[in-house]
Scaffold this active site. Structure first.
Site, PDB file in Angstrom:
ATOM      1  N   GLY A  36       0.820  -1.201   0.000  1.00 24.74           N
ATOM      2  CA  GLY A  36       0.000   0.000   0.000  1.00 24.74           C
ATOM      3  C   GLY A  36       0.853   1.249   0.000  1.00 24.74           C
ATOM      4  N   GLN A  81       2.904   9.921   1.478  1.00 24.32           N
ATOM      5  CA  GLN A  81       4.227   9.292   1.403  1.00 24.32           C
ATOM      6  C   GLN A  81       5.013   9.731   0.169  1.00 24.32           C
ATOM      7  OE1 GLN A  81       2.536   5.143   2.234  1.00 24.32           O
ATOM      8  NE2 GLN A  81       4.533   5.051   3.226  1.00 24.32           N
ATOM      9  N   CYS A 105       6.873  -0.111   7.066  1.00 28.37           N
ATOM     10  CA  CYS A 105       6.369   1.061   6.348  1.00 28.37           C
ATOM     11  C   CYS A 105       7.467   1.569   5.417  1.00 28.37           C
ATOM     12  CB  CYS A 105       5.992   2.150   7.356  1.00 28.37           C
ATOM     13  SG  CYS A 105       5.328   3.630   6.581  1.00 28.37           S
ATOM     14  N   LEU A 106       7.096   1.868   4.183  1.00 30.92           N
ATOM     15  CA  LEU A 106       8.079   2.363   3.219  1.00 30.92           C
ATOM     16  C   LEU A 106       8.658   3.705   3.652  1.00 30.92           C
ATOM     17  CD1 LEU A 106       6.196   1.434  -0.096  1.00 30.92           C
ATOM     18  CD2 LEU A 106       8.131   0.231   0.954  1.00 30.92           C
ATOM     19  N   HIS A 137      -3.405   0.902   8.628  1.00 30.45           N
ATOM     20  CA  HIS A 137      -2.048   1.435   8.460  1.00 30.45           C
ATOM     21  C   HIS A 137      -2.029   2.509   7.368  1.00 30.45           C
ATOM     22  CE1 HIS A 137       2.494   0.898   8.126  1.00 30.45           C
ATOM     23  NE2 HIS A 137       2.187   1.654   7.098  1.00 30.45           N
ATOM     24  N   GLU A 138      -2.605   2.178   6.210  1.00 24.87           N
ATOM     25  CA  GLU A 138      -2.555   3.134   5.082  1.00 24.87           C
ATOM     26  C   GLU A 138      -3.379   4.382   5.376  1.00 24.87           C
ATOM     27  OE1 GLU A 138      -0.382   2.956   2.845  1.00 24.87           O
ATOM     28  OE2 GLU A 138       0.181   0.928   3.399  1.00 24.87           O
ATOM     29  N   HIS A 190      -1.978   7.120   7.584  1.00 26.91           N
ATOM     30  CA  HIS A 190      -1.065   8.087   6.944  1.00 26.91           C
ATOM     31  C   HIS A 190      -1.788   9.381   6.581  1.00 26.91           C
ATOM     32  CE1 HIS A 190       2.750   6.036   6.537  1.00 26.91           C
ATOM     33  NE2 HIS A 190       2.191   4.962   6.023  1.00 26.91           N
TER      34      HIS A 190
HETATM   35 ZN    ZN Z   1       3.197   3.173   5.942  1.00 29.63          ZN
END
Ligand code: ZN
Length: 175
Positions: free
Chosen positions: A49, A54, A103-104, A145-146, A149
Site C-alpha cells: 500500500g 508518502q 512502512c516504506l 495502516h494506510e 497516513h
Molecule cells: Zn506506511
C-alpha cells in the site's frame, strides 16, 4: 513510468492531516497522473500500500494491492490494485490482534502493532462514486495502516510495547 521518491519519517508532510479531494479534483488529469505515479512507485518499492502523503502530496488518497494466497499472515484474499479516495474507517469490533508492520516511510524497521480486526471503510473511486467495505483480520490491519497516513499517523504511534521495534534482520534472526 514515473517512480516518485517516498519521503521518510521526519519529513513534516507525514505528520499533517491530509485534505479531502473534491469530485472535480478526482476527475482531474493531475490526480490521474498522481495515481499512475503512485502505482509505479508501489511496484518499484514492492509494497502492498501507498498513501499520497508518502510521496509528499497531502491529500486523502491511497492505493492498496494484495496478492493473496498463503502468506506469513495466514491465508489472504487477493485485492486487485484499488484506489481509495477520501477514505475513512470505523472500528466495528474493538478487540485487537497484533502483526509485525513495516512502512516504506520507515525503511528497515518492523514493529508489533495491535489493531482492531474488524472495520468498515468508506471511500470514493476516481469518478467520485461512494463505496463501503467491511474488512476483517490482517486486511483490516493493512487498511488502518494506510489510512492512518492520511491523518498524520505512523504505525509507531500505535505501538504499545516499544521493545517490539526491530530492524528487519534482527526480527528474522531473533523472533
Ligand atoms: Zn506506511
Amino acid at each position: 513510468m514515473a517512480v516518485r521518491k517516498i519521503i521518510r519519517m521526519g519529513h513534516p508532510t507525514l505528520r499533517k492531516v491530509a485534505r479531502e479531494l473534491s469530485t472535480d479534483e478526482l476527475n482531474s488529469g493531475l490526480v490521474r497522473q498522481l495515481v499512475a505515479d503512485m502505482v509505479d512507485t508501489l511496484e518499484d518499492y514492492q509494497g502492498v500500500g501507498l498513501a499520497a502523503p508518502q510521496v509528499n502530496e497531502s491529500i486523502r488518497l491511497a492505493i492498496i494491492e494484495i496478492e493473496g494466497g498463503e502468506t506469513r499472515y495466514g491465508h489472504l484474499d487477493a485485492l486487485p490494485l484499488t484506489v481509495f479516495a477520501n477514505p475513512y474507517y470505523e472500528v466495528l469490533d474493538p478487540s485487537t490482534a497484533g502483526a509485525w508492520e513495516g512502512c516504506l516511510s520507515v525503511p528497515g524497521l518492523r514493529g508489533y502493532v495491535e489493531r482492531p480486526q474488524s472495520i468498515r471503510i468508506k471511500y470514493q473511486d476516481l469518478e467520485g462514486k461512494p463505496h463501503q467495505l467491511e474488512l476483517q483480520g490482517f486486511m483490516a490491519t493493512v487498511f488502518q495502516h494506510e489510512f492512518d497516513h492520511l491523518d498524520g499517523l505512523l504505525y509507531l504511534d500505535r505501538m504499545t510495547d516499544m521493545t517490539k521495534l526491530f530492524y528487519e534482520e534482527e526480527l528474522a534472526r531473533y523472533s
